[in-house]
Design a protein around this motif. Structure first.
Motif, short mmCIF file in Angstrom:
data_model
loop_
_atom_site.label_atom_id
_atom_site.label_comp_id
_atom_site.label_asym_id
_atom_site.label_seq_id
_atom_site.Cartn_x
_atom_site.Cartn_y
_atom_site.Cartn_z
N ASN A 2 0.85 -1.19 0.00
CA ASN A 2 0.00 0.00 0.00
C ASN A 2 0.89 1.24 0.00
O ASN A 2 1.43 1.63 1.03
N ILE A 3 1.07 1.85 -1.19
CA ILE A 3 1.97 3.00 -1.33
C ILE A 3 1.15 4.20 -1.78
O ILE A 3 0.97 4.43 -2.97
N PRO A 4 0.63 4.98 -0.84
CA PRO A 4 -0.13 6.18 -1.22
C PRO A 4 0.81 7.29 -1.67
O PRO A 4 1.99 7.26 -1.35
N PRO A 5 0.35 8.27 -2.45
CA PRO A 5 -1.06 8.43 -2.85
C PRO A 5 -1.42 7.69 -4.13
O PRO A 5 -2.58 7.45 -4.40
N SER A 6 -0.43 7.32 -4.96
CA SER A 6 -0.78 6.77 -6.27
C SER A 6 -0.09 5.45 -6.59
O SER A 6 -0.03 5.03 -7.73
N GLY A 7 0.45 4.78 -5.57
CA GLY A 7 1.11 3.50 -5.82
C GLY A 7 2.49 3.69 -6.42
O GLY A 7 3.11 4.74 -6.29
N ALA A 8 2.97 2.65 -7.10
CA ALA A 8 4.29 2.72 -7.72
C ALA A 8 4.32 1.79 -8.92
O ALA A 8 3.46 0.92 -9.09
N ASN A 9 5.32 2.02 -9.78
CA ASN A 9 5.54 1.15 -10.94
C ASN A 9 4.32 1.04 -11.85
O ASN A 9 3.86 -0.05 -12.20
N GLN A 10 3.80 2.17 -12.23
CA GLN A 10 2.68 2.20 -13.17
C GLN A 10 3.11 1.60 -14.50
O GLN A 10 4.21 1.86 -14.99
N PHE A 11 2.27 0.77 -15.09
CA PHE A 11 2.62 0.13 -16.36
C PHE A 11 2.51 1.14 -17.49
O PHE A 11 1.52 1.23 -18.19
N SER A 12 3.59 1.89 -17.65
CA SER A 12 3.66 2.90 -18.69
C SER A 12 4.81 2.54 -19.63
O SER A 12 5.50 1.54 -19.44
N ILE A 13 5.00 3.38 -20.63
CA ILE A 13 6.13 3.17 -21.54
C ILE A 13 7.44 3.20 -20.76
O ILE A 13 8.34 2.41 -21.02
N ALA A 14 7.53 4.10 -19.79
CA ALA A 14 8.76 4.24 -19.00
C ALA A 14 9.08 2.95 -18.27
O ALA A 14 10.25 2.55 -18.18
N TYR A 15 8.06 2.28 -17.72
CA TYR A 15 8.28 1.05 -16.97
C TYR A 15 8.95 -0.01 -17.85
O TYR A 15 9.81 -0.76 -17.40
N TRP A 16 8.58 -0.05 -19.11
CA TRP A 16 9.10 -1.09 -20.00
C TRP A 16 10.51 -0.78 -20.50
O TRP A 16 11.11 -1.59 -21.21
N MET A 17 11.04 0.36 -20.14
CA MET A 17 12.43 0.67 -20.48
C MET A 17 13.41 -0.26 -19.78
O MET A 17 14.58 -0.32 -20.12
N HIS A 18 12.93 -1.01 -18.78
CA HIS A 18 13.78 -1.99 -18.14
C HIS A 18 14.34 -2.99 -19.15
O HIS A 18 15.44 -3.51 -18.99
N GLY A 19 13.57 -3.23 -20.20
CA GLY A 19 14.01 -4.19 -21.21
C GLY A 19 15.29 -3.79 -21.90
O GLY A 19 16.02 -4.65 -22.44
N ILE A 20 15.62 -2.50 -21.90
CA ILE A 20 16.86 -2.03 -22.50
C ILE A 20 18.06 -2.63 -21.76
O ILE A 20 19.14 -2.78 -22.31
N GLY A 21 17.83 -2.97 -20.50
CA GLY A 21 18.91 -3.58 -19.72
C GLY A 21 19.40 -4.87 -20.35
O GLY A 21 20.59 -5.21 -20.27
N LEU A 22 18.51 -5.63 -20.97
CA LEU A 22 18.90 -6.87 -21.65
C LEU A 22 19.92 -6.57 -22.74
O LEU A 22 20.93 -7.28 -22.88
N LEU A 23 19.65 -5.54 -23.53
CA LEU A 23 20.55 -5.18 -24.62
C LEU A 23 21.88 -4.66 -24.09
O LEU A 23 22.94 -4.95 -24.65
N PHE A 24 21.82 -3.90 -22.99
CA PHE A 24 23.06 -3.40 -22.41
C PHE A 24 23.95 -4.55 -21.93
O PHE A 24 25.15 -4.57 -22.20
N GLY A 25 23.36 -5.49 -21.20
CA GLY A 25 24.14 -6.62 -20.69
C GLY A 25 24.78 -7.42 -21.79
O GLY A 25 25.97 -7.77 -21.73
N ALA A 26 23.99 -7.71 -22.84
CA ALA A 26 24.52 -8.47 -23.98
C ALA A 26 25.60 -7.67 -24.71
O ALA A 26 26.63 -8.21 -25.11
N GLY A 27 25.36 -6.35 -24.88
CA GLY A 27 26.33 -5.50 -25.56
C GLY A 27 27.64 -5.41 -24.80
O GLY A 27 28.72 -5.42 -25.39
N TYR A 28 27.55 -5.33 -23.49
CA TYR A 28 28.76 -5.26 -22.67
C TYR A 28 29.59 -6.52 -22.83
O TYR A 28 30.82 -6.47 -22.99
#
Length: 240
Positions: free
Chosen positions: A207-233
């Protein structure tokens, strides 16, 4: 699909100390979050903490805009709000998120750290988390909901592991109602499964007021870029 471990026994005598520390920090902070949530039954203390330690893109962009406009004191606000890119990596918003993240970190980070060493492993983890945090700010600069979790950092570890061992079989468990079937899955399969399980990270949300956390937005899905970074490294390291 639940990963359990792999069959790589190289450098078995080495200990993945960084993996141990990262898991310990995440668990310790999550227990602290639970304590804050139960403090007054309303989650107000937890909400205050997450909104100050999590990554809020709008907070960073507003502070930068004020600083650029001539308010020199606003640069302090830029620094303070930007710390959420780092601190937010070690906080989690639900039981499903922390269990999923730490399970992936244990299975894939355990072996990867032994192979590439503690320093490079920590570099991939922190850089991947910070990079995805910066991208979240750039992609959705007006987002006011805090973004927390080590998803981007752990995605970087997963990407590095799959690049290094694409054909390794991962010992896994397939849960079917009350039956758990042991299976072996190629490592690259988890490249796709990582995205699928993101949909389930809302299970057991705090329960994280006032609006919660980790809204499923475009920004949230930027985590997937981490896959490319790890492989690229790992590709750059291989060339060297």
């Amino acid at each position: 699909m639940i990963p359990i471990g792999d069959n790589i026994f190289l450098f078995a005598h080495k200990k993945p100390y960084i993996t141990y520390v990262l898991i310990g920090i995440s668990i310790g902070l999550f227990l602290w979050e639970l304590k804050l949530e139960l403090g007054n039954g309303l989650g107000n203390e937890l909400g205050y903490t997450i909104n100050h330690l999590g990554l809020i893109p709008a907070g960073i962009t507003n502070a930068i805009a004020a600083a650029i406009s001539g308010n020199s004191a606003a640069w302090v606000a830029v620094i303070m709000s930007s710390t959420g890119i780092f601190t937010g990596m070690f906080l989690h918003s639900s039981f499903a998120q922390i269990l999923g993240n730490l399970l992936f970190l244990w299975v894939f980070g355990n072996t990867l750290e032994k192979i590439i060493g503690h320093c490079q492993f920590l570099l991939i983890y922190l850089t991947g988390g910070i990079l995805t945090g910066l991208l979240q700010v750039l992609v959705e600069p007006n987002l006011t909901v805090p973004l927390i979790g080590g998803n981007g950092a752990i995605a970087s570890i997963l990407g590095a592991y799959i690049f290094k061992f694409p054909k390794v079989k991962i010992d896994s468990v397939l849960p079917l109602l009350v039956v758990f079937i042991p299976v072996q899955i190629p490592a690259f399969y988890y490249l796709f499964w990582w995205f699928i399980q993101q949909f389930f990270y809302g299970i057991g949300s705090l329960n994280i007021p006032p609006s919660g956390a980790n809204q499923f937005s475009i920004a949230y899905w930027m985590h997937g870029i981490g896959l490319l970074f790890g492989a690229g490294y790992m590709r750059i390291c291989k060339k060297r």
